[in-house]
Design an enzyme around this catalytic site. Structure first.
Site, PDB file in Angstrom:
ATOM      1  N   ASN A   1      -3.041   8.744   4.456  1.00  0.00           N
ATOM      2  CA  ASN A   1      -1.805   8.041   4.813  1.00  0.00           C
ATOM      3  C   ASN A   1      -1.583   7.867   6.314  1.00  0.00           C
ATOM      4  O   ASN A   1      -0.600   7.249   6.729  1.00  0.00           O
ATOM      5  CB  ASN A   1      -0.591   8.765   4.216  1.00  0.00           C
ATOM      6  CG  ASN A   1      -0.494   8.587   2.715  1.00  0.00           C
ATOM      7  OD1 ASN A   1      -1.095   7.678   2.154  1.00  0.00           O
ATOM      8  ND2 ASN A   1       0.257   9.456   2.061  1.00  0.00           N
TER       9      ASN A   1
ATOM     10  N   ARG B   1       0.826  -1.208   0.000  1.00  0.00           N
ATOM     11  CA  ARG B   1       0.000   0.000   0.000  1.00  0.00           C
ATOM     12  C   ARG B   1       0.861   1.260   0.000  1.00  0.00           C
ATOM     13  O   ARG B   1       0.569   2.232  -0.702  1.00  0.00           O
ATOM     14  CB  ARG B   1      -0.923  -0.025   1.225  1.00  0.00           C
ATOM     15  CG  ARG B   1      -1.869   1.168   1.311  1.00  0.00           C
ATOM     16  CD  ARG B   1      -2.910   0.936   2.405  1.00  0.00           C
ATOM     17  NE  ARG B   1      -3.765   2.108   2.566  1.00  0.00           N
ATOM     18  CZ  ARG B   1      -3.871   2.822   3.675  1.00  0.00           C
ATOM     19  NH1 ARG B   1      -3.177   2.477   4.762  1.00  0.00           N
ATOM     20  NH2 ARG B   1      -4.673   3.863   3.747  1.00  0.00           N
TER      21      ARG B   1
ATOM     22  N   HIS C   1       0.802   4.279  -2.748  1.00  0.00           N
ATOM     23  CA  HIS C   1       0.542   5.666  -2.363  1.00  0.00           C
ATOM     24  C   HIS C   1       1.702   6.574  -2.734  1.00  0.00           C
ATOM     25  O   HIS C   1       1.502   7.763  -3.006  1.00  0.00           O
ATOM     26  CB  HIS C   1       0.263   5.747  -0.864  1.00  0.00           C
ATOM     27  CG  HIS C   1      -1.116   5.320  -0.495  1.00  0.00           C
ATOM     28  ND1 HIS C   1      -1.835   5.897   0.542  1.00  0.00           N
ATOM     29  CD2 HIS C   1      -1.940   4.382  -1.023  1.00  0.00           C
ATOM     30  CE1 HIS C   1      -3.025   5.326   0.631  1.00  0.00           C
ATOM     31  NE2 HIS C   1      -3.101   4.396  -0.302  1.00  0.00           N
TER      32      HIS C   1
ATOM     33  N   HIS D   1      -5.800  -5.777  -3.121  1.00  0.00           N
ATOM     34  CA  HIS D   1      -6.701  -5.821  -1.965  1.00  0.00           C
ATOM     35  C   HIS D   1      -6.909  -7.245  -1.459  1.00  0.00           C
ATOM     36  O   HIS D   1      -7.720  -7.469  -0.563  1.00  0.00           O
ATOM     37  CB  HIS D   1      -8.056  -5.187  -2.319  1.00  0.00           C
ATOM     38  CG  HIS D   1      -7.987  -3.702  -2.477  1.00  0.00           C
ATOM     39  ND1 HIS D   1      -8.996  -2.958  -3.056  1.00  0.00           N
ATOM     40  CD2 HIS D   1      -7.024  -2.811  -2.132  1.00  0.00           C
ATOM     41  CE1 HIS D   1      -8.650  -1.677  -3.052  1.00  0.00           C
ATOM     42  NE2 HIS D   1      -7.465  -1.564  -2.503  1.00  0.00           N
TER      43      HIS D   1
END
Length: 319
Positions: free
Chosen positions: A93, A61, A65, A190
């Site tokens: 975040n 993740r 990001h 995911h």
């Protein structure tokens, strides 16, 4: 689950066209200057994962990001300083964790090869290792990214939100040179991790003026989520796993998606177009095809050129 090794020479040649000649990446970038870099990073990630099974999802993740804001330049790792609030302290975040793993890997690499390997490359390598250590595919990571000096919390608004519909997702991905195929494949990330209630509250309470719950969500599944996440939820860590095997990198995410058991609106959005729905069905039916597509899209995403110009000696601080 045995990791599947996929040859990526052809894939890299295809996507190298997305990079400028001055920022071209290479799988052999550190072959002469720091050949031990990858093995050092892998060792650190493996140790951290042994101690905390949530580490792989967190690293994957974090890399996503990072790349989606200023390109893959490790700006997500920079600390806030003075009046400047950095990306890591932006609302999307706040829940990022396991950044210490990147710091530890950086320290170990610096001992071996001072000032050579960028934090951005270490994060890209760690994300790959996270997938492999969770039973997913492996790949050769193109390297040569440089670290950026700019990190602003306000820029985290550019990240795709879990409430996005397909049109919004398509726009977000296309702005970064990523296709609908990439969207569906990368959404498979995911398969790892957990979400707090706030990211899917919109689907299980006050969905619209007609119904309280998103009608596309399987009824009993929605009921369980409503129990865990009541309207006035006060449990800070309440939430749900993103699929039924949250520490295993597999295609369970797509099978659950087709059953109405996805967590985010952005997941369900993949079923609102015949193109993306067909891809979800393909990946649900073949883990091998999902792995191949995911690897291709990960290389493409992790090659989004950033504005980095240096190799930071400390991943949280500008040199």
């Amino acid at each position: 689950m045995a990791a599947i090794f996929i040859s990526l020479v052809t894939i890299f040649l295809v996507y190298s066209s997305h990079l400028s000649s001055t920022n071209a990446l290479s799988v052999n970038y550190y072959q002469q200057t720091c050949p031990a870099a990858e093995s050092i990073v892998t060792k650190v990630v493996r140790k951290a994962t042994t101690n905390d099974k949530t580490v792989p999802a967190a690293l994957l993740r974090t890399h996503f990001h990072d790349c989606f804001i200023r390109g893959c330049d490790a700006s997500v790792l920079l600390n806030s300083k003075g009046k400047n609030k950095a990306e890591k302290d932006g609302p999307p975040n706040i829940s990022l964790h396991a950044l210490y793993v990147i710091d530890q890997a950086k320290k170990q690499v610096e001992k071996k090869c001072p000032g050579v390997v960028s934090c951005a490359d270490i994060l890209a390598l760690a994300a790959r290792d996270a997938v492999v250590l969770s039973g997913g595919p492996t790949w050769d990571v193109p390297k040569g990214r440089k670290d950026g000096r700019i990190s602003k919390a306000i820029d985290t608004r550019k990240l795709p939100f879990p409430t996005f519909n397909l049109s919004q997702l398509k726009k977000s991905f296309s702005q970064r040179g990523l296709s609908l195929d990439d969207l569906v494949a990368l959404s498979g990330g995911h398969t790892l991790g957990f979400s707090h209630c706030s990211s899917f509250q919109n689907r299980i309470h006050n969905f619209n003026n007609v119904t309280d719950v998103d009608p596309s969500m399987e009824r009993s599944f929605a009921g369980k989520l409503r129990q865990v996440c009541p309207v006035k939820n006060k449990a800070k860590n309440a939430g749900a796993n993103l699929d039924s095997t949250p520490t295993v990198f597999d295609n369970a995410y797509y099978n659950l998606l087709l059953q109405g058991k996805s967590i985010f609106s952005s997941d369900q959005a993949l079923l609102t177009s015949s193109t993306t729905k067909a891809l979800a069905k393909k990946f649900a039916g073949s883990q091998k095809e999902f792995y191949e597509a995911f690897v291709k899209s990960m290389i493409k995403m992790s090659s989004i050129s950033g504005g980095g110009t240096e190799v930071r000696l400390d991943c949280g601080v500008v040199n």
